[in-house]
Write an enzyme that holds these catalytic residues in place. Structure first.
Site, PDB file in Angstrom:
ATOM      1  N   PRO A   1       0.827  -1.162   0.000  1.00 25.69           N
ATOM      2  CG  PRO A   1       0.061  -0.983   2.157  1.00 25.69           C
ATOM      3  CD  PRO A   1       0.977  -1.679   1.287  1.00 25.69           C
ATOM      4  CD  GLU A   2       2.527   3.117  -4.350  1.00 25.68           C
ATOM      5  OE1 GLU A   2       2.666   4.306  -4.669  1.00 25.68           O
ATOM      6  OE2 GLU A   2       2.685   2.186  -5.157  1.00 25.68           O
TER       7      GLU A   2
ATOM      8  NE  ARG B   1      10.262  -1.484  -5.726  1.00 27.80           N
ATOM      9  CZ  ARG B   1       9.920  -0.822  -4.652  1.00 27.80           C
ATOM     10  NH1 ARG B   1      10.795   0.011  -4.117  1.00 27.80           N
ATOM     11  NH2 ARG B   1       8.747  -0.961  -4.098  1.00 27.80           N
TER      12      ARG B   1
ATOM     13  CE  LYS C   1       5.047   4.348   0.303  1.00 27.45           C
ATOM     14  NZ  LYS C   1       6.230   3.685  -0.297  1.00 27.45           N
TER      15      LYS C   1
END
Length: 285
Positions: free
Chosen positions: A2-3, A270, A61
DNA sequence: ACCCCGACCTGCAGGC
DNA sequence: TGCCTGCAGGTCGGGG
């Protein structure tokens, strides 16, 4: 998950369903879920019992719940796969249930921290004088915070010898931005992820910040981004901003501006998604 | 003082 | 079927 948008969805759920409730029993089912609580799981559970939840807060976050009558807070981070769920007490345990918090009222629901990969966790910390858990004092304000300083951010970018996506993900410069919304904001800004921050003009920084804010607000309006059931609000429901993504996850699909196939590049363990035509790399890459 | 990379986990999809 | 590799939305510590 989650951002920022996904964490804010969770914060609102906590505010609605747990504010004002007093903790009864706490069960720590996996030690890694409380690893930031240095005194350990038993201490975590014992300290939390009897304390009353205030209104959940968020910076970037990180989430925290101020606890009444003590100058400390329950701090949470969802990591990559964490969930905070408000569930009926009789609901069967989730496979990756790590922490259970029961309340001393008769509402029949409890708070659960569920986390497959255990990168997230809960912990208790003293507050700094401005009401922030002490261990997150290094986290910058996020771009939706009214006190975020756009000028200071621009000057910091000019000073850094780094690239623009790295800077967006640096939570001590600007918080709440992760891999999805970085790629989305860069696509909207027509900026390649390896553009050096030192060359950004003030109008370019302003445009980038505007797109970061827009994409986060739009995602929040749609309940956040969920590709799967890992990213859910406190009631277990997914958001649907994934349908609105222009860059992230769109390898080989046409750029929504120019039709050129989008690309994915491995980047810092990533991925970065970008349009090779709209987002030209810097000469010295 | 920066800046960057690997480590920390589990599970899933895809290739062989 | 099973084994292997790569990949997943994050953060931090330590090395350069």
């Amino acid at each position: 998950m989650p951002e920022l948008p996904e964490v804010e969805v969770v914060r609102r759920g906590l505010e609605r369903w747990t504010a004002g409730r007093t903790v009864d029993e706490v069960q720590v089912l996996h030690p890694r879920a409380v690893r930031r609580h240095l005194a350990g799981g038993a201490d975590f559970a014992a300290r939390l019992r009897g304390l009353r939840f205030g209104t959940a807060m968020r910076r970037g976050k990180y989430l925290w719940v101020p606890l009444d009558e003590v100058e400390s807070s329950l701090l949470g981070h969802l990591g990559m796969s964490g969930q905070l769920l408000v569930q009926p007490q009789e609901a069967p345990d989730e496979k990756h249930l790590r922490i259970r918090i029961r309340f001393d009222d008769t509402l029949g629901t409890e708070l659960r921290f569920v986390d497959q990969r255990t990168f997230g966790g809960l912990s208790l910390h003293e507050n700094t004088p401005d009401g922030l858990p002490d261990v997150i004092a290094h986290i910058a304000r996020d771009p939706l915070d009214p006190a975020f300083d756009d000028t200071a951010f621009h000057l910091a970018l000019r000073m850094r010898r780094t690239t623009v996506k790295r800077a967006l993900l640096d939570q001590s410069l600007i918080s709440g931005v992760g891999n999805i919304y970085a790629d989305e904001a860069l696509w909207r800004s027509r900026l390649h992820y390896e553009r050096p921050t030192a060359a950004l003009t003030r109008p370019r920084t302003a445009e980038l910040l505007g797109h970061v804010r827009d994409v986060m607000r739009e995602a929040l309006d749609q309940g956040g981004t969920s590709f799967d059931s890992l990213y859910v609000n406190v009631n277990g429901e997914s958001g649907y901003f994934d349908r609105s993504l222009d860059a992230y996850g769109r390898e080989d699909e046409p750029c929504r501006r120019c039709g050129t196939p989008m690309r994915r590049r491995p980047w810092m363990n990533r991925s970065s998604y970008f349009c090779p035509r709209c987002q030209r790399p810097p000469r010295i890459a």
